[in-house]
Design an enzyme around this catalytic site. Structure first.
Site, PDB file in Angstrom:
ATOM      1  N   HIS A   1       0.778  -1.205   0.170  1.00 37.68           N
ATOM      2  CA  HIS A   1      -0.007   0.005   0.070  1.00 37.68           C
ATOM      3  C   HIS A   1       1.069   1.284  -0.114  1.00 37.68           C
ATOM      4  O   HIS A   1       1.817   1.349   0.744  1.00 37.68           O
ATOM      5  CB  HIS A   1      -0.966   0.002   1.452  1.00 37.68           C
ATOM      6  CG  HIS A   1      -1.923  -0.977   1.206  1.00 37.68           C
ATOM      7  ND1 HIS A   1      -3.139  -0.786   0.690  1.00 37.68           N
ATOM      8  CD2 HIS A   1      -2.044  -1.988   1.610  1.00 37.68           C
ATOM      9  CE1 HIS A   1      -4.100  -1.584   0.786  1.00 37.68           C
ATOM     10  NE2 HIS A   1      -3.421  -2.503   1.291  1.00 37.68           N
TER      11      HIS A   1
ATOM     12  N   GLU B   1      -9.274   3.960  -4.103  1.00 42.38           N
ATOM     13  CA  GLU B   1      -9.191   3.962  -2.648  1.00 42.38           C
ATOM     14  C   GLU B   1      -8.849   5.314  -1.912  1.00 42.38           C
ATOM     15  O   GLU B   1      -9.552   5.687  -0.850  1.00 42.38           O
ATOM     16  CB  GLU B   1      -8.429   2.705  -2.362  1.00 42.38           C
ATOM     17  CG  GLU B   1      -7.985   2.723  -0.769  1.00 42.38           C
ATOM     18  CD  GLU B   1      -9.217   2.189   0.019  1.00 42.38           C
ATOM     19  OE1 GLU B   1      -9.389   2.111   1.276  1.00 42.38           O
ATOM     20  OE2 GLU B   1     -10.358   1.895  -0.485  1.00 42.38           O
TER      21      GLU B   1
END
Length: 172
Positions: free
Chosen positions: A77, A101
């Site tokens: 991430h 996201e």
């Protein structure tokens, strides 16, 4: 071989995943969750019969993840609040998903982004892994508040919370 992106808008992504070779399926699943053990286990479960079968298997496999599996997944991430250009360069294979996201990050002020980036660096230093928040629909202020609320957690509790956030992101 670069994995083709899953087409979330139709059921063909299940067929594509089922037809893919083991290595192609694993590479595609690595885009969903950056744990090698998770991706390999999911590829081995195929064929999937439905989206619900995929989601159920994903949760079952994730529930067996070790701490190192979770930390590996978290390392895939981008740090929330980081420069979007650097984010896209570092995470080119998942940039479209990360951008979706983190859509609340794109609308944030420079001051808010700098504060979030500083908090992320402090979190990484404190816990030793990338902080993750299921950011869908959340503003930078909300993400910052969530991370601040978690900052005083003991490391053994925090990695479990981060693992649950990863599970939520994987389902998205």
């Amino acid at each position: 071989v670069a994995a083709a992106p899953l087409r979330h808008t139709s059921m063909t992504w299940i067929s594509d995943l089922n037809r893919a070779s083991e290595s192609e399926a694993t590479a595609t699943l690595m885009r969903v969750c950056g744990s090698t053990a998770w991706a390999r286990s999911m590829a081995a479960i195929r064929p999937f019969l439905s989206a619900e079968h995929v989601f159920q298997a994903a949760d079952e496999v994730w529930n067996t993840a070790t701490r190192s599996d979770v930390i590996e997944a978290l390392s895939h991430h981008p740090l929330l609040g980081q420069d979007m250009t650097a984010l896209r360069a570092k995470f080119a294979t998942t940039a479209d998903w990360s951008a979706d996201e983190q859509s609340g990050v794109r609308a944030a002020s420079e001051t808010d982004l700098n504060a979030l980036a500083a908090l992320n660096r402090a979190y990484l230093h404190r816990f030793g892994f990338t902080p993750v928040v299921c950011a869908t629909g959340k503003s930078v202020t909300e993400m910052t508040a969530l991370l601040l609320a978690r900052f005083d957690n003991p490391p053994e509790i925090e990695w479990k919370i981060a693992a649950e956030e990863q599970r939520k992101i994987t389902r998205i």
